[in-house]
Design an enzyme around this catalytic site. Structure first.
Site, PDB file in Angstrom:
ATOM      1  N   LYS A   3      -3.669   1.987  17.809  1.00  0.00           N
ATOM      2  CA  LYS A   3      -2.764   0.957  18.304  1.00  0.00           C
ATOM      3  C   LYS A   3      -3.126   0.515  19.716  1.00  0.00           C
ATOM      4  CE  LYS A   3       1.351   2.221  15.622  1.00  0.00           C
ATOM      5  NZ  LYS A   3       0.881   3.425  14.911  1.00  0.00           N
ATOM      6  N   HIS A  38       8.536   3.381  16.077  1.00  0.00           N
ATOM      7  CA  HIS A  38       7.793   2.166  15.747  1.00  0.00           C
ATOM      8  C   HIS A  38       8.549   1.266  14.787  1.00  0.00           C
ATOM      9  CE1 HIS A  38       4.138   3.212  17.833  1.00  0.00           C
ATOM     10  NE2 HIS A  38       4.199   4.426  17.342  1.00  0.00           N
ATOM     11  N   ARG A  79      -3.761  14.062  18.222  1.00  0.00           N
ATOM     12  CA  ARG A  79      -3.222  13.519  16.979  1.00  0.00           C
ATOM     13  C   ARG A  79      -3.804  14.317  15.810  1.00  0.00           C
ATOM     14  NH1 ARG A  79      -5.283   9.607  20.161  1.00  0.00           N
ATOM     15  NH2 ARG A  79      -4.210   7.626  20.559  1.00  0.00           N
ATOM     16  N   SER A 135       3.649   8.877  22.642  1.00  0.00           N
ATOM     17  CA  SER A 135       4.187   7.709  23.350  1.00  0.00           C
ATOM     18  C   SER A 135       5.708   7.623  23.277  1.00  0.00           C
ATOM     19  CB  SER A 135       3.584   6.426  22.791  1.00  0.00           C
ATOM     20  OG  SER A 135       2.197   6.550  22.645  1.00  0.00           O
TER      21      SER A 135
END
Lengths: 127, 492, 426
Positions: free
Chosen positions: B251, B51, B312, B47
């Site tokens: 998330k 963060h 991931r 993304s």
């Protein structure tokens, strides 16, 4: 003599009528479902001596690009197109070439010439 | 046999940041990467968010590394010329049930020492007019930001190379060479290389690497695939980072801007045992699209210009801190079963944010293990990016073209990328040798036409600059050539 | 910044639309006319369209694309049109200031009294059709493959599957076969052919290439290079029909799934774009919503026949020259909106000035929504009143229909309100 019916799509104009052709061996008895009489003539031609305009390319030395597009000067016998393409694969020309210049005269003895589809000027260095 | 002090396995963001951190010290460092370019794994398929750090379970390594890493990005982006914008982010609650969850997130954020506040639905609509009109409120975290995620790999590695680190791509780790407990080298597909330390930053394969040292046999990576869609920023504008209220597993599906000016939606989260499977699926895209529509109902499907997926590196390591229950934490530690191995494993979100902090932790671990870590007096932390034509002013563009006419030939029309830039990347310190490598560095082929115009031209340039036939130019390395033969040659 | 070079008419693109516009601008009184072309030679997309089919209307001949282009290129040089080749336009402003860049000319600023946009189209991409699977080498749009095979001189693969029965896809199916490759299948998601029947016969039937209607590609297999595609049948709602999946081994997938007018520059100049055509709103002089900016060719809407592109270019160029000479592209008279009516997807131009009929026919062009394989009326109406109609033997979305509006309708049109064009069964 048995008669047979074949369907042929006419390509004379974009309408694309599906012609129904009844024949007895080599003789065409009738052509139906044609939108106009060009269709009838097309059916005759297509079933006795099908021809196509052929466009392809040949290698060219010294020009802006490595290939020169070429085309047949008249519709070419369809059954011999593969042979024509083989023959043209072996051809190499040298720039400069003029539009419509004959690249291969009387291709495969058909009386049809292969002509350049564009002019191509010589270039002196790769830019 | 070539010999190094440290070999880093993996050219993702963690490996690249580690290389840069180590380049400061008098150590001979080599980074090896099995693909044809760095950053081809999750590091370029995420993304791209720095963060804030409100989300990880307090007390975990994830929470700690996020907290340490986040503030490092201002200096990092300045020193290394990495596009970065501290935009802030919002966790958007839609409807009253979700509103209650915001309180919990606020508490967790405070425990993680992250600046955060709850704003009203009305305020959220004011800040982002495209948000779902049923928004009841949002958690605002001002310290979140957007980064160019590939530049976050390339820039530090280039800086590392400038400072003496060596890089070998298409080099795959195959096993350890040991003398008793001590690691003395590694086997690779290009032969053996000697070293005293190995840093395992191998992403989805980091479990396999440590198992070859007999380390943590019960640690396993089960990749989770995340799919994304990219919308053309010219057709659909959105500059914020919008999260949904999170689930237990992830998330959630976000809608956010990017440093490229586009809008990104995604990711979903689906377990996938195949570590090389980055295929995009119809079900995945559907899930992403409908999830995103919940946050921004007016997302325009006609504006979609690209899709991609990343894996991931989700691990099953429990948090080591006492009293904290969490079973997918980072592993950042010196191995127990052998000497000379540091494992950086299970690095998924917030991995990108944490990467510079993880790199500094590696330095500390080495120091703690007895390495002198003597600083190089001439270490240069500054790396300048090469000029990007499309981002210059008209005056700067004119000047660039005057200096080097190759910047006058636009190769990628949609993104206005010039031949000069492409040539520069082919000859850069961490060179681009494939089409995708050029794409990652310059954004060639990422626009509306997705490479239809530029592809033949870029292939030509690569062929010329690398001195290879066009039939050997590849999309992403061996086995991915574009062209098979000249038109007029046919096999017998 | 240095002073901008002044031109009367600047044309963006040297494909058939741009060439015709530049020639007609020069021949009808514009003095300094320039074509800016991003490729190293003029001709646009025609340079790679080496097949026949061009010029049947304009020259009454069946020419290959490059030969058709060359007629206009030669004429352009003869009449004194200037060319700036290997040059990319970066920006056009509303006031017709043009910024461009090129290796040879460097950074260029121009001021035009009139601009003709003729940038043509780009191809619809894999992402736009949401084609799932891996992203290996070997997935190309048909136009990119055509450029490689015909101009650059390389084959992009050995075994092909083609998605989309548009003309480019079918033409490439034949081309690739001619050059020794194997085309395994052509898949078309609609229940009807997207391109011309002539191409179906001469490209697919002639070469024994199977066409499957109501089929699409479900996913692409192969991580580094395409290894196969998974084809699947679809129902009327475009859902995959389970059980119809077929893995077709191949090393290349060509996409021929539609053309999109390339209007990024137009948008930046403030030109209003019709979301249905993807091109500018234009009047019958091909002026856009920005005074002094005209557009012609595929950049306005996608044509099937290059001859109509040439016609549009001639009109746009003439209008641009008139603007330069007299300050008016168009007459002062009222402009009537022209809307899509029953079974019509779009109509171009979007407005029509009855006054212009004094100069000759106005060609209205349209595409239908749904095919009608029987005789139809193409009707021009004002409200309920039928003003004019033309019979056609059928109506297909893939074949643009031309409705010439003749000068004898001028008075009736002057009295009319909003116009619609409809296509109804006879």
């Amino acid at each position: 003599m048995p008669t047979q019916m074949e369907k042929v799509i006419c390509v004379t104009c974009p309408k694309g009528c599906t012609l129904e052709v009844t024949r007895e061996a080599e003789t065409i008895l009738k052509v139906e479902k044609a939108g106009c009489n060009r269709g009838t003539r097309y059916a005759q031609q297509e079933l006795t001596d099908p021809r196509r305009m052929v466009a392809t390319s040949v290698r060219i030395r010294g020009g802006l690009h490595p290939l020169l597009p070429v085309h047949t000067s008249a519709p070419f016998p369809k059954p011999r197109i593969r042979e024509l393409l083989e023959a043209l694969r072996r051809v190499e020309v040298q720039a400069p070439v003029e539009l419509n210049q004959v690249i291969l005269p009387d291709a495969l003895g058909t009386g049809i010439d292969i002509r350049a589809s564009r002019s191509m000027a010589p270039v002196h260095s790769a830019d | 046999m070539k010999s190094y002090d440290v070999i880093i396995i993996g050219g993702g963001v963690v490996g690249c940041m580690t290389a840069r951190a180590l380049s400061r010290y008098r150590l001979d460092v080599l980074l090896i990467e099995k693909e044809s370019d760095i950053g081809m794994g999750a590091s370029s398929a995420n993304s791209a968010i720095i963060h804030a750090g409100h989300d990880p379970i307090p007390g975990t390594l994830k929470a700690e590394m996020n907290r340490l890493g986040n503030p490092m990005w201002d200096q990092l982006s300045r020193d290394l010329d990495i596009p970065f914008k501290r935009t802030g982010a919002y966790v958007v609650a839609v409807g009253p049930e979700e509103q209650a969850a915001l309180e919990g997130l606020l508490q967790r954020g405070r425990e993680n020492r992250v600046e955060c506040e709850i704003i009203s639905g009305e305020e959220m609509r004011r800040r982002e007019p495209k948000v779902n009109p049923e928004v009841s409120g949002a958690l605002y975290t001002p310290t979140a930001g957007l980064v160019d995620t590939f530049a976050a790999c390339l820039a530090p590695l280039e800086n590392a190379v400038m400072n003496g680190v060596e890089v070998m791509t298409e080099t795959e780790f195959q096993g350890f060479i040991r003398s008793g407990r001590q690691i003395t080298g590694i086997h690779t597909n290009r032969g053996d290389i000697a070293c005293r330390w190995v840093i395992n930053a191998a992403g989805v394969h980091s479990d396999e690497v440590m198992h070859l040292a007999g380390e943590r046999e019960d640690f396993h990576i089960t990749p989770r695939k995340g799919e994304y869609l990219i919308l053309d920023g010219a057709e659909f504008k959105l500059d914020n980072i919008l999260f949904p209220v999170p689930s237990a597993v992830s998330k959630g599906i976000l809608v956010l801007g990017s440093t490229h000016g586009n809008v990104v939606v995604g990711p979903n989260s689906v377990a996938d045992p195949d570590k090389e499977d980055t295929a995009v699926t119809p079900a995945g895209l559907e899930e992403v699209w409908s999830g995103a529509r919940k946050l921004v109902p007016e997302l325009n499907p006609r504006a979609v210009i690209a899709v991609f997926a990343g894996l991931r590196a989700t691990g099953n390591a429990p948090t080591r801190a006492p009293g904290v229950t969490y079973s997918h934490d980072f592993i950042i530690e010196i191995a127990q079963e052998v000497d000379g191995l540091i494992n950086l494993a299970g690095i998924e979100s917030p991995g990108l944010t944490s990467a510079p902090a993880i790199a500094e932790r590696v330095v500390e671990l080495l120091r703690g293990a007895g390495e002198t870590m003597q600083e190089k007096p001439d270490w240069n932390p500054i790396r300048r990016a090469r000029p990007r034509f499309s981002q210059l002013s008209r005056q700067e563009q004119a000047e660039l073209v005057r200096r080097d006419p190759r910047y006058g030939r636009v190769v990628c029309r949609c993104e206005t990328v010039t031949e000069g830039e492409i040539v520069a990347e082919i000859h850069a310190p961490v060179p681009a040798r494939t089409y995708d490598a050029i794409k990652r560095r310059t954004w060639t082929g990422t626009g509306r036409c997705q490479g239809a115009f530029d592809l033949p031209r870029v292939v030509d340039i690569l062929s010329r600059e690398l001195g290879i036939p066009v039939t050997e130019v590849t999309k992403k390395g061996r086995g991915s050539a574009f062209l098979v033969r000249p038109t007029k040659e046919v096999e017998a | 910044m240095s002073d901008a070079k002044q031109y009367d008419v600047v044309v963006i693109g040297s494909g058939p639309g741009g060439l015709a516009a530049a020639i007609s601008a020069k021949k009808t009184g514009a003095d300094r006319v320039l074509i800016i072309e991003r490729d190293v030679e003029p001709g646009g997309i025609l340079l790679q369209c080496i097949h026949n089919g061009f010029g049947v209307e304009v020259f009454k001949q069946d020419l290959p694309g490059p030969a058709y282009a060359q007629r206009f290129i030669d004429e352009a040089f003869q009449v004194g049109v200037e060319f700036m080749l290997d040059t990319m336009v970066l920006e056009i402003t509303r006031e017709r200031r043009i910024t461009a860049v090129s290796r040879k000319h460097g950074f260029v600023e121009l001021q035009a009294r009139a601009v003709v946009l003729a940038m043509g189209c780009r191809e619809r991409t894999r992402a736009q059709i949401r084609l799932p699977g891996y992203r290996p080498a070997g997935v190309y749009t048909a136009g990119t493959a055509q450029r490689w095979v015909n101009v650059e001189g390389y084959m992009p693969g050995k075994r092909f599957v083609i998605l989309g029965s548009g003309d480019i896809g079918m033409i490439m199916a034949r081309r690739l076969t001619y050059e020794g490759a194997k085309v395994e299948r052509v898949l078309e998601v609609m229940p009807y052919l997207s391109g011309l029947t002539r191409n179906y016969v001469q490209c697919l039937l002639d070469n024994d290439i199977e066409l499957q209607l109501r089929h699409t590609v479900r996913r692409i297999l192969g991580k580094n290079r395409v290894e196969a595609v998974e084809a699947v049948a679809v129902d009327e709602q475009m859902n995959y029909i389970p059980g119809t999946e077929e893995i077709i081994p191949c090393d290349t997938l060509l996409l021929s799934v539609g053309l999109i007018p390339e209007n990024e520059l137009s948008r930046q100049a403030g030109v209003a774009i019709d979301p249905i055509t993807g091109g500018p709103f234009v009047d019958d002089s091909f002026q856009t919503s920005v005074p002094g900016i005209f557009s012609a060719g595929n950049v306005v809407h996608v044509y099937d026949l290059v001859d109509w592109v040439t016609e549009a270019g001639l009109t746009a160029g003439k209008s641009a020259a008139r603007l330069v000479r007299s300050g008016l592209a168009a007459g002062d008279g009222p402009a009537l909106p022209l809307k899509a009516g029953e079974n019509v997807r779009y109509v171009v131009p979007h407005t029509l000035r009855p006054d212009h009929l004094a100069d000759g026919d106005i060609r209205v062009q349209l595409r239908v929504r749904q095919p009608l394989e029987r005789p139809v009326w193409v009707e021009l109406r004002s409200g309920d009143k039928l003003l004019h109609r033309k019979g056609e033997p059928y109506a297909r979305p893939g074949e643009m229909i031309t409705l010439p509006v003749r000068p004898n309708l001028m008075d009736e049109l002057k009295a009319a309100g909003e116009l619609t064009v409809a296509v109804v069964a006879r």
